[in-house]
Design an enzyme around this catalytic site. Structure first.
Site, PDB file in Angstrom:
ATOM      1  N   LYS A  39       3.795  30.969  37.514  1.00  0.00           N
ATOM      2  CA  LYS A  39       4.682  30.454  38.570  1.00  0.00           C
ATOM      3  C   LYS A  39       5.696  29.483  37.966  1.00  0.00           C
ATOM      4  O   LYS A  39       5.538  29.061  36.811  1.00  0.00           O
ATOM      5  CB  LYS A  39       3.839  29.752  39.640  1.00  0.00           C
ATOM      6  CG  LYS A  39       3.091  28.517  39.137  1.00  0.00           C
ATOM      7  CD  LYS A  39       2.063  28.018  40.149  1.00  0.00           C
ATOM      8  CE  LYS A  39       1.328  26.801  39.633  1.00  0.00           C
ATOM      9  NZ  LYS A  39       0.212  26.405  40.523  1.00  0.00           N
ATOM     10  N   TYR A 268      25.076   3.095  33.488  1.00  0.00           N
ATOM     11  CA  TYR A 268      25.167   2.653  34.886  1.00  0.00           C
ATOM     12  C   TYR A 268      24.418   1.347  35.114  1.00  0.00           C
ATOM     13  O   TYR A 268      23.302   1.168  34.627  1.00  0.00           O
ATOM     14  CB  TYR A 268      24.555   3.712  35.818  1.00  0.00           C
ATOM     15  CG  TYR A 268      25.474   4.872  36.100  1.00  0.00           C
ATOM     16  CD1 TYR A 268      26.710   4.681  36.723  1.00  0.00           C
ATOM     17  CD2 TYR A 268      25.095   6.157  35.753  1.00  0.00           C
ATOM     18  CE1 TYR A 268      27.549   5.760  36.983  1.00  0.00           C
ATOM     19  CE2 TYR A 268      25.925   7.250  36.020  1.00  0.00           C
ATOM     20  CZ  TYR A 268      27.156   7.035  36.637  1.00  0.00           C
ATOM     21  OH  TYR A 268      27.973   8.100  36.887  1.00  0.00           O
TER      22      TYR A 268
HETATM   23  C1  LIG Z   1      -0.924  26.247  39.703  1.00  0.00           C
HETATM   24  C2  LIG Z   1      -2.246  26.773  40.068  1.00  0.00           C
HETATM   25  C3  LIG Z   1      -3.184  27.088  39.074  1.00  0.00           C
HETATM   26  C4  LIG Z   1      -2.966  26.754  37.600  1.00  0.00           C
HETATM   27  O1  LIG Z   1      -3.222  25.391  37.387  1.00  0.00           O
HETATM   28  P1  LIG Z   1      -3.176  24.736  35.922  1.00  0.00           P
HETATM   29  O2  LIG Z   1      -3.623  23.333  36.128  1.00  0.00           O
HETATM   30  O3  LIG Z   1      -1.757  24.783  35.473  1.00  0.00           O
HETATM   31  O4  LIG Z   1      -4.063  25.528  35.071  1.00  0.00           O
HETATM   32  C5  LIG Z   1      -4.344  27.705  39.478  1.00  0.00           C
HETATM   33  N1  LIG Z   1      -4.598  27.960  40.782  1.00  0.00           N
HETATM   34  C6  LIG Z   1      -3.729  27.641  41.763  1.00  0.00           C
HETATM   35  C7  LIG Z   1      -4.073  27.938  43.172  1.00  0.00           C
HETATM   36  C8  LIG Z   1      -2.536  27.030  41.449  1.00  0.00           C
HETATM   37  O5  LIG Z   1      -1.678  26.697  42.428  1.00  0.00           O
END
Ligand SMILES: *Cc1c(COP(=O)(O)O)cnc(C)c1O
Length: 377
Positions: A39, A268
């Site tokens: 993702k 800034y």
């Molecule tokens: C993002 C996510 C993961 C992966 O988590 P990591 O800590 O990056 O390994 C697994 N399960 C779900 C439901 C997630 O949203």
């Protein structure tokens, strides 16, 4: 050779991601499937290239957050199953079906909607059910309503039961044990009703890396670990079982170099005042590229093989660094925002800690203007 883009870019090693994946697979063993979480553009590493690389290593399924991310994988030619974990709207059901994406459902109502959709389309389409065992986010409370809906599904095919652990790295808390217990109760009820799905999954990176085997089920869902990191733990943690390498490094070019006298205000709001004659560089990366504003006057980069503190407020497009103590540098030279120069290393975990956030946030927050240079081997 790649011709490197001019302002700021990340270099991603497909070989390192593949190696991290193999290490995870080796740890969990042949009885447990590894579903790479790609993702958020594979946590900034490039979803298409990452998924293609892992598919060549034998990954047969992937997890994403959104329908659009799933479609992107299909358009990149990814053929295995793709799990959409981050919920969707009713208007996205058609796209799920069209692109053969497997939805994770998060309520009884959604199970009924999916069933009706499948029936209308005359298609038997798989789904996974997410139950809230204590995360307090998405996920259905495993009550009679949702279990009845799942058991009654005829067109929708109940393929997986999952939950997400809220504090797997906290070994001082009972939350994980309580979540696993609730999951097990639900599994037993489903089994008694003859509705136990093929896949059970609970673990993300931390639960894999620290060997919380009772959470591994039939699949694990590592994200961060693929990219080379495991979050730190709290309390009496067991040994970390994974040796991983970060797959990404991040560079930016020096736009200008100047010498300014002691007492000069930088950036800034004049939030930094030089205490001595200072050689400073303006680098071609700012908060719109993912350099956290919170790193203003706190963070540092590597330049000419030495540490160069970020001075003044990080701006949208550029940032300023103090290179007085660094080796010879010229306009156009690259500095390292994340990665290694000589014996010095700056990784995403260190940046996160300086910025007051988590490693996931730093990696997934690398902006769209930053070019991705992915090497497959
Ligand atoms: C993002 C996510 C993961 C992966 O988590 P990591 O800590 O990056 O390994 C697994 N399960 C779900 C439901 C997630 O949203």
């Amino acid at each position: 050779m790649h011709s490197l883009p001019s302002r700021s870019w990340v270099e991603i090693s497909g070989e390192v991601i593949a190696d991290n994946f193999r290490r995870i697979r080796h740890l969990v063993g042949p009885g447990v499937g590894v579903v790479p979480v790609v993702k958020a553009n594979a946590y900034g590493h490039g979803a298409r290239d990452t998924a293609r690389t892992l598919e060549r290593c034998g990954a047969t399924g992937f997890a994403v957050a959104t329908v659009e991310e799933g479609i992107e994988l299909r358009q990149a030619g990814i053929g295995g199953w793709v799990l959409v974990m981050g919920d969707f709207l009713a208007c996205e059901q058609g796209a799920l079906s069209e692109f053969r994406l497997t939805p994770v459902l998060h309520s009884a109502g959604q199970v009924l909607e999916w069933e009706a959709f499948c029936k209308n389309s005359q298609l038997r389409l798989p789904f996974h059910l997410d139950i809230d065992t204590g995360m307090g986010r998405l996920g259905a409370h495993p009550d009679a309503l949702v279990l009845d809906a799942v058991c009654a599904a005829r067109w929708g095919r109940f393929e997986g039961l999952m939950t997400h652990l809220a504090a797997a790295g906290n070994f001082a808390s009972g939350q994980t044990a309580s979540q696993l217990e609730k999951f097990e109760e639900c599994r037993v009820v489903l089994k008694e009703r003859g509705a136990l799905p093929e896949f059970l999954h609970m673990a993300s990176s931390v639960a894999v890396a620290y060997g919380i085997r009772s959470s591994w089920g039939s699949l694990v869902r590592p994200g961060l670990a693929l990219y080379g990191y495991v979050n730190s733990t709290v309390g009496p943690a067991p040994e970390c079982l994974l040796r991983l390498r970060p797959a990404l490094s991040w560079k930016a070019r020096i736009l200008e170099i100047k010498e300014v006298p002691a007492g000069s205000l930088i950036g800034y709001d004049g939030s930094f005042r030089t205490s001595r004659l200072t050689r400073m560089a303006v680098i071609a990366v700012g908060y719109a590229d993912g350099v956290r504003w919170a790193l203003s006057n706190r963070g540092r980069v590597l330049a000419g093989g030495a540490w160069a503190p970020l001075i003044g407020a990080v701006s949208m497009d550029v940032s300023m660094i103090d290179i007085t103590g660094c080796g010879p540098l010229e306009r156009g030279d690259a500095v390292t925002l994340l990665g290694t120069e000589g014996t010095l290393t700056l990784d995403a975990a260190a940046i996160a800690s300086a910025a007051g956030t988590v490693t996931h946030d730093i990696l997934s927050g690398i902006g769209r203007r930053v070019k991705r240079v992915f090497s497959s081997d």
